[in-house]
Design an enzyme around this catalytic site. Structure first.
Site, PDB file in Angstrom:
ATOM      1  N   ASP A   1      51.809  28.282  37.674  1.00 54.69           N
ATOM      2  CA  ASP A   1      52.590  29.432  38.149  1.00 54.69           C
ATOM      3  C   ASP A   1      53.603  28.956  39.190  1.00 54.69           C
ATOM      4  O   ASP A   1      54.013  29.711  40.058  1.00 54.69           O
ATOM      5  CB  ASP A   1      51.655  30.489  38.744  1.00 54.69           C
ATOM      6  CG  ASP A   1      52.310  31.860  38.843  1.00 54.69           C
ATOM      7  OD1 ASP A   1      53.171  32.169  37.993  1.00 54.69           O
ATOM      8  OD2 ASP A   1      51.967  32.626  39.765  1.00 54.69           O
TER       9      ASP A   1
ATOM     10  N   LYS B   1      54.623  29.369  33.879  1.00 58.81           N
ATOM     11  CA  LYS B   1      55.775  30.213  34.205  1.00 58.81           C
ATOM     12  C   LYS B   1      57.033  29.380  34.070  1.00 58.81           C
ATOM     13  O   LYS B   1      57.108  28.253  34.558  1.00 58.81           O
ATOM     14  CB  LYS B   1      55.659  30.748  35.634  1.00 58.81           C
ATOM     15  CG  LYS B   1      56.883  31.552  36.073  1.00 58.81           C
ATOM     16  CD  LYS B   1      56.602  32.388  37.292  1.00 58.81           C
ATOM     17  CE  LYS B   1      56.368  31.575  38.545  1.00 58.81           C
ATOM     18  NZ  LYS B   1      56.069  32.435  39.706  1.00 58.81           N
TER      19      LYS B   1
ATOM     20  N   GLY C   1      46.105  31.262  45.791  1.00 55.07           N
ATOM     21  CA  GLY C   1      44.808  31.082  45.148  1.00 55.07           C
ATOM     22  C   GLY C   1      44.392  32.189  44.193  1.00 55.07           C
ATOM     23  O   GLY C   1      43.252  32.201  43.724  1.00 55.07           O
TER      24      GLY C   1
ATOM     25  N   TRP D   1      45.237  32.901  41.004  1.00 55.67           N
ATOM     26  CA  TRP D   1      44.864  32.461  39.656  1.00 55.67           C
ATOM     27  C   TRP D   1      43.564  31.664  39.677  1.00 55.67           C
ATOM     28  O   TRP D   1      42.714  31.826  38.805  1.00 55.67           O
ATOM     29  CB  TRP D   1      45.996  31.634  39.043  1.00 55.67           C
ATOM     30  CG  TRP D   1      47.093  32.468  38.450  1.00 55.67           C
ATOM     31  CD1 TRP D   1      47.428  33.752  38.793  1.00 55.67           C
ATOM     32  CD2 TRP D   1      47.983  32.083  37.410  1.00 55.67           C
ATOM     33  NE1 TRP D   1      48.482  34.174  38.033  1.00 55.67           N
ATOM     34  CE2 TRP D   1      48.842  33.180  37.174  1.00 55.67           C
ATOM     35  CE3 TRP D   1      48.146  30.925  36.670  1.00 55.67           C
ATOM     36  CZ2 TRP D   1      49.851  33.146  36.204  1.00 55.67           C
ATOM     37  CZ3 TRP D   1      49.149  30.883  35.706  1.00 55.67           C
ATOM     38  CH2 TRP D   1      49.993  31.988  35.478  1.00 55.67           C
TER      39      TRP D   1
END
Length: 210
Positions: free
Chosen positions: A124, A164, A63, A65
């Site tokens: 991500d 990413k 959590g 981000w």
């Protein structure tokens, strides 16, 4: 022998993790993960986050981000995080425990969005590592392809995408697809990314809807 080698490797990783400056900063500053400093650097450089945005964080656990987005964008924003793993509650966000790769996960996201498109898609996500390089790379490429498909379905015209990705087979072809959809695309390596990692962050701005 294999067990001992894995144990030694695990001990080295744990020692490195505990001494990592970003791990220590995250604990001191109250962030959920060291990864928050990657997003912070990207945000400061590219000015990604603004009050009132609708944001979806793919692969959000634990959590960090999502937490950063809530803090930066304020109460008038909509911040939705999704992950197969549970995420402890974060006031100001909507958290979905579901597999983003499944129809159920996508349906849950669309329900949470209530027919509205997204201003910023964050990803991500990383695959569970098997140790087989070709399989791990294929899995990582599959994840960013799904994230890009989600942009096609849900991102507003002019919206942004941060993902990413791992350099290797399939990366260049996927990056070409991103460039077809966005007016400006940059590949970044934040300071908090470990130097030996093949991970990079693709920052794509100004989505061409349709």
């Amino acid at each position: 022998m294999g067990q001992k080698r894995r144990s030694a490797s695990s001990r080295r990783w744990l020692s490195e993790h505990e001494s990592d400056q970003y791990v220590q900063r995250a604990r001191t500053e109250g962030w959920r993960s060291r990864a928050v400093f990657k997003l912070e650097e990207l945000d400061q450089r590219d000015r990604l986050l603004r009050p009132g945005q609708r944001i979806v964080d793919l692969g959000a656990a634990p959590g960090g981000w999502t937490q950063y987005c809530v803090k930066r964008c304020g109460s008038k924003s909509t911040v939705i995080g999704i992950d197969l793993l549970p995420i402890d509650p974060l006031p100001g966000s909507v958290l979905i425990q579901s597999d983003f790769e499944s129809d159920e996960g996508l349906s849950a996201l669309e329900t949470a969005l209530n027919g509205q498109r997204v201003d910023l898609v964050l990803s991500d996500m990383a695959p569970n590592i098997s140790g087989i390089a070709s399989a791990d790379q294929a899995r990582a490429t599959g994840l960013v392809e799904l994230a890009l498909d989600f942009c096609d379905r849900q991102l507003v015209s002019g919206g942004d995408f941060v993902a990413k990705a791992f350099q290797g087979e399939g990366f260049d072809a996927w990056l070409a697809q991103v460039r077809e959809r966005f007016k400006k695309v940059s590949v970044r390596k934040p300071a908090a990314s470990r130097a030996r990692s093949r991970e990079v962050y693709v920052v794509a701005r100004n989505f061409r809807l349709g």
